[in-house]
Design a protein around this motif. Sequence first.
Motif, PDB file in Angstrom:
ATOM      1  N   LYS A 241      -2.150  -3.126   3.884  1.00  0.00           N
ATOM      2  CA  LYS A 241      -1.871  -2.533   2.636  1.00  0.00           C
ATOM      3  C   LYS A 241      -3.172  -2.359   1.579  1.00  0.00           C
ATOM      4  CE  LYS A 241       2.376  -2.399   3.579  1.00  0.00           C
ATOM      5  NZ  LYS A 241       2.749  -3.447   4.554  1.00  0.00           N
ATOM      6  N   ASP A 272       1.676   6.313  -1.021  1.00  0.00           N
ATOM      7  CA  ASP A 272       2.396   6.479  -1.951  1.00  0.00           C
ATOM      8  C   ASP A 272       2.707   8.030  -2.669  1.00  0.00           C
ATOM      9  OD1 ASP A 272       0.243   6.430  -3.632  1.00  0.00           O
ATOM     10  OD2 ASP A 272       1.082   4.999  -4.957  1.00  0.00           O
ATOM     11  N   GLU A 288      11.173   1.568   0.740  1.00  0.00           N
ATOM     12  CA  GLU A 288      10.661   0.318   0.341  1.00  0.00           C
ATOM     13  C   GLU A 288      10.322  -0.650   1.155  1.00  0.00           C
ATOM     14  OE1 GLU A 288      10.962  -2.560  -3.483  1.00  0.00           O
ATOM     15  OE2 GLU A 288      13.081  -1.446  -2.969  1.00  0.00           O
ATOM     16  N   TRP A 291       6.846  -1.641   2.312  1.00  0.00           N
ATOM     17  CA  TRP A 291       5.824  -2.570   1.924  1.00  0.00           C
ATOM     18  C   TRP A 291       6.025  -4.042   2.391  1.00  0.00           C
ATOM     19  CZ3 TRP A 291       2.045  -1.206  -1.363  1.00  0.00           C
ATOM     20  CH2 TRP A 291       2.134   0.289  -1.849  1.00  0.00           C
ATOM     21  N   TYR A 318       5.332  -8.376  -2.304  1.00  0.00           N
ATOM     22  CA  TYR A 318       5.686  -7.662  -1.091  1.00  0.00           C
ATOM     23  C   TYR A 318       4.727  -8.298   0.203  1.00  0.00           C
ATOM     24  CZ  TYR A 318       7.415  -3.580  -3.348  1.00  0.00           C
ATOM     25  OH  TYR A 318       8.311  -2.855  -4.362  1.00  0.00           O
TER      26      TYR A 318
END
Length: 399
Positions: A241, A272, A288, A291, A318
């Motif tokens: 991420k 996103d 979600e 994540w 996360y």
Amino acid sequence: MELLNSELKNKVLDSMMKIIDRERENIINENKKDLEAFDRDDQALYDRLVVNEAKVDGMIQAIKEVKDQEDPVGQLKSEIVLDSGLKVTNRTAPFGTIMIIYESRPDVTIEAAVLAFKANNKIFLKGGKEAYNSNVILEKCWHEALEDNGLSRDWITLLHINRQETQEFLKNPPEQLDLIVPRGGERLIQFVKEHSTCAVLVSGRGNNFLYVSEDADWEKTLKVIVNAKTDKISGCNALDKVLINKHIPNYEAKVKALEEVLKAVNVDILVDSSIKGILSDATEIPEENTWYEEFLALKIVLAEVDSLDQAIEMINKYSGGHSASILTEDKVKAQKFMEQVDSAAVYHNASTRFTDGGQMGVGAELAISTDKLHHRGPLGLKQLVTNKYYVFGDGHVRV
């Protein structure tokens, strides 16, 4: 458990290096049987399974590095003489018997065993069925090295049991287990925690984050992101991420440039809703749960944040608590990030790919612990011992 002297342990390791070198062709041939039977749909797992000349060299080097390290057993941690006259000494001591459960990587059969043995622990190795032939020949090498030096095979045991038998083994081990290390995903970790009756040290998932601050050097940023994502997609230290501060100068142009660089190295991009407004052709994050996911693939999430605080909050919510990096030229921001992000390793202007025993100066590692007890980060030789108090008196009684 018998305490072996350092000289004898090192003789075993010397023997093991020679045996692996002698058997390298057979080891590679046995590995080919595993590769031929493996479904290549899971590229990350396949990459971990491969044993070639370089991997065999790496096994020998790992043993050499452990052999050359100081014996971790019996090291003095503290010593004090109390007012009562009691002398209290604290020294390192073996755990006793360790079990490790792992998938695919035959080199773990070498690294885990050499670390456990040098730290005077017995070890049960539960490898995955996909590496059966590779692990069997490596166990034979270990047993030859042990027996050549007058020691029992029982120091290093490869378990040939299925899931149900593993569950029973964890609940009712044939001898006392002192520590279990599951190396794998959430399902494996939960399975071990649910069924084991001893301490479990988690080698958790990656799901690593990188935050790009508004003052980041963009050239450094691109280089670090590409390395962290693509250098080894099967590594638990690979990047998943990227959080980008929306106040970066020329924000939209830089986001598009990052997309271009990632596409050039075949990375699939999820975004996103905010980044979707810039990269209209990109796929939006479906749910979600994405994540929380460790990808182990050429896939990455790009997302927008408003501040350092928001980035820290998202990472702590996360991530897997493994590795996190900040790209910034502001040392104050870097310090805040590194202090407040709750991960085993935190980086400033560097790739997450360095979370590795060899890269961090630890040498061979049993796992990367994401637990806080008793150690977090690479579990090397020094971390595979506990401690024991030696108290010397002369008829002392407590009154």
